[in-house]
Write an enzyme that holds these catalytic residues in place. Structure first.
Site, PDB file in Angstrom:
ATOM      1  CG  ASN A  67      -2.329  -0.505   0.771  1.00 52.27           C
ATOM      2  OD1 ASN A  67      -2.658  -0.532  -0.419  1.00 52.27           O
ATOM      3  ND2 ASN A  67      -3.125  -0.911   1.741  1.00 52.27           N
ATOM      4  CG  HIS A  91      -0.333 -10.127   4.707  1.00 49.02           C
ATOM      5  ND1 HIS A  91      -0.258 -10.502   6.024  1.00 49.02           N
ATOM      6  CD2 HIS A  91      -0.935 -11.153   4.062  1.00 49.02           C
ATOM      7  CE1 HIS A  91      -0.787 -11.709   6.167  1.00 49.02           C
ATOM      8  NE2 HIS A  91      -1.209 -12.127   4.993  1.00 49.02           N
ATOM      9  CB  CYS A  92      -0.100  -3.262   4.008  1.00 53.05           C
ATOM     10  SG  CYS A  92      -0.255  -3.017   5.752  1.00 53.05           S
ATOM     11  CB  ALA A  93       0.162  -6.351  -0.346  1.00 53.72           C
TER      12      ALA A  93
END
Ligand SMILES: Cc1ncc(COP(=O)(O)O)c(C=O)c1O
Length: 382
Positions: free
Chosen positions: A99, A338-340
């Site tokens: 992100n 996982h911020c992705a």
């Protein structure tokens, strides 16, 4: 103590000399760098400069003055993207970005009118360099790629992309959050213009450290203005490095720890670190594959990849897997997106997320055996 398998988020434990270096700096030195002219200030200056040199050596970058310290790779990438991109610029990125890259680009698309192309990749998360080249147009200013997906572990072909970027005269920035310290990354060989790194993952340094290693010929504008310790009467940000991009008092205790971590890595050898982690990842992947209800994502054990493995257990939420591992077995892993989010769109887990283990240099086969035994029991409950 528990078994820590969340090294994709941050590495733990650190080499003991890292904590000692932070402590020693705070107790014995403790002063700012680039400000005072007294003897202790010179010691602080030298610690910072020596750390720049170690980063420069690690990435085969050719100008330590263009190693810029930040709080983490998030700040470093913000600095580079906002410093480089202007209205109507076109950017090419992967379909796997964290992100930090994705949100910066989407925000600049909305607010600044940049355009974005995502290079496609296969289900394991590997991009073909020729697919990147096909996206280049006359407005392309930058290619930004993560070196490895933090969800899948897949390694991106940075050397081939670097060659393409150079041929088309486009800047190439690599996010090395999941690989620096555990993979051989060479700015010259791989034609990388800017490396963004974080100090606290596989570089084994303290949190609050990270930065940019910038090619000598590359220059961009600062996004922050402030004190640099020199030329104070000048009303604008100075235009020489590192002060052009580095403002305010540095986290020198953290940098002292990072220096010690870099010395540790230099001593052990990246190859040794890489091989040990690679063997453990392959061992874990093979064991997890044996559990009937486990679905694994990303490259299998035969491929070189960063040290994360994402998985799910049929009939169980990934958060529950992580919760049970922690509560009943004292094993720490991470669950979620996982911020992705892009990587989850790719593998079809945007609604569910994945459980993710992250192997570090100090894990052992026994840790993996215990994880396996726990997951066998947990999957029987699913
Ligand atoms: C690929 C990637 N990029 C960026 C980041 C952000 O790292 P930091 O929180 O240290 O800025 C991470 C960490 O999860 C990551 O894995």
């Amino acid at each position: 103590m528990g078994i820590y398998l969340d090294n994709g988020a941050t590495s733990y434990p650190k080499p003991s000399q890292v904590a000692k270096a932070v402590f020693d700096f705070m107790v014995d030195i403790g002063v700012s760098s680039g400000r005072g002219g007294y003897k202790k200030a010179m010691v602080a200056d030298k610690i910072v400069y020596d750390t720049r040199k170690l980063i420069s050596k690690l990435f085969n970058q050719n100008d330590p003055k263009k190693v810029i310290f930040t709080l983490n790779v998030t700040e470093a990438i913000n600095m580079a993207l906002y410093g480089i991109l202007e209205e109507n610029d076109h950017v090419i990125t992967s379909s796997l970005e964290h992100n930090v890259v994705w949100r910066c680009l989407k925000t600049m698309e909305r607010d600044k009118g940049i355009t974005i192309s995502n290079a496609s990749c296969d289900k394991d998360g590997t991009t073909k360099a020729e697919d990147v080249e096909a996206l280049i147009n006359k407005n392309t200013k930058l290619i930004i790629f993560t070196h490895a997906s933090n969800v899948l572990g897949s390694i991106q072909p940075i050397a081939q992309i670097g060659e393409i970027a150079k041929r088309h005269n486009v800047l190439f920035l690599v996010d090395t959050a999941q690989t620096a310290g555990a993979f051989d990354i060479d700015m010259q060989r791989d034609n990388i213009d800017i490396i963004a790194f974080t100090g606290h993952k596989s570089l084994m340094g303290p949190m609050g450290t990270g930065g940019l290693a910038i090619r000598e010929s590359v220059d961009f504008n600062p996004i922050k203005q402030g004190g640099t310790g020199g030329d104070s009467a000048y009303p604008y940000q100075v235009d020489y490095y590192p002060n052009k991009l580095e403002v305010g008092t540095l986290n020198i205790s953290g940098i002292a720890g990072l220096k010690s971590a870099l010395e540790y890595i230099d001593n052990e050898g990246i190859k040794t670190i890489h091989n040990k982690e690679k063997e453990l990842r392959a061992y874990a992947y093979e064991l997890l594959k044996k559990i009937e209800k486990v679905k694994l994502y990303g490259p299998d054990e035969s491929k070189d990849s960063a040290m994360v493995i994402s998985f799910n257990i049929e009939g169980m939420r990934c958060e529950d897997i992580a919760y049970k591992l922690d509560k009943n077995y004292d094993i720490m892993i991470r669950a979620g997106l996982h911020c992705a989010p892009l990587a989850h769109e790719l593998i079809g887990t945007i609604k569910t997320g994945t459980a993710r283990i992250g192997i570090g240099y100090f894990n052992t086969k026994e840790d993996i055996d215990k994880l396996y035994e726990a997951l066998v029991e947990i999957s029987n409950e699913a």
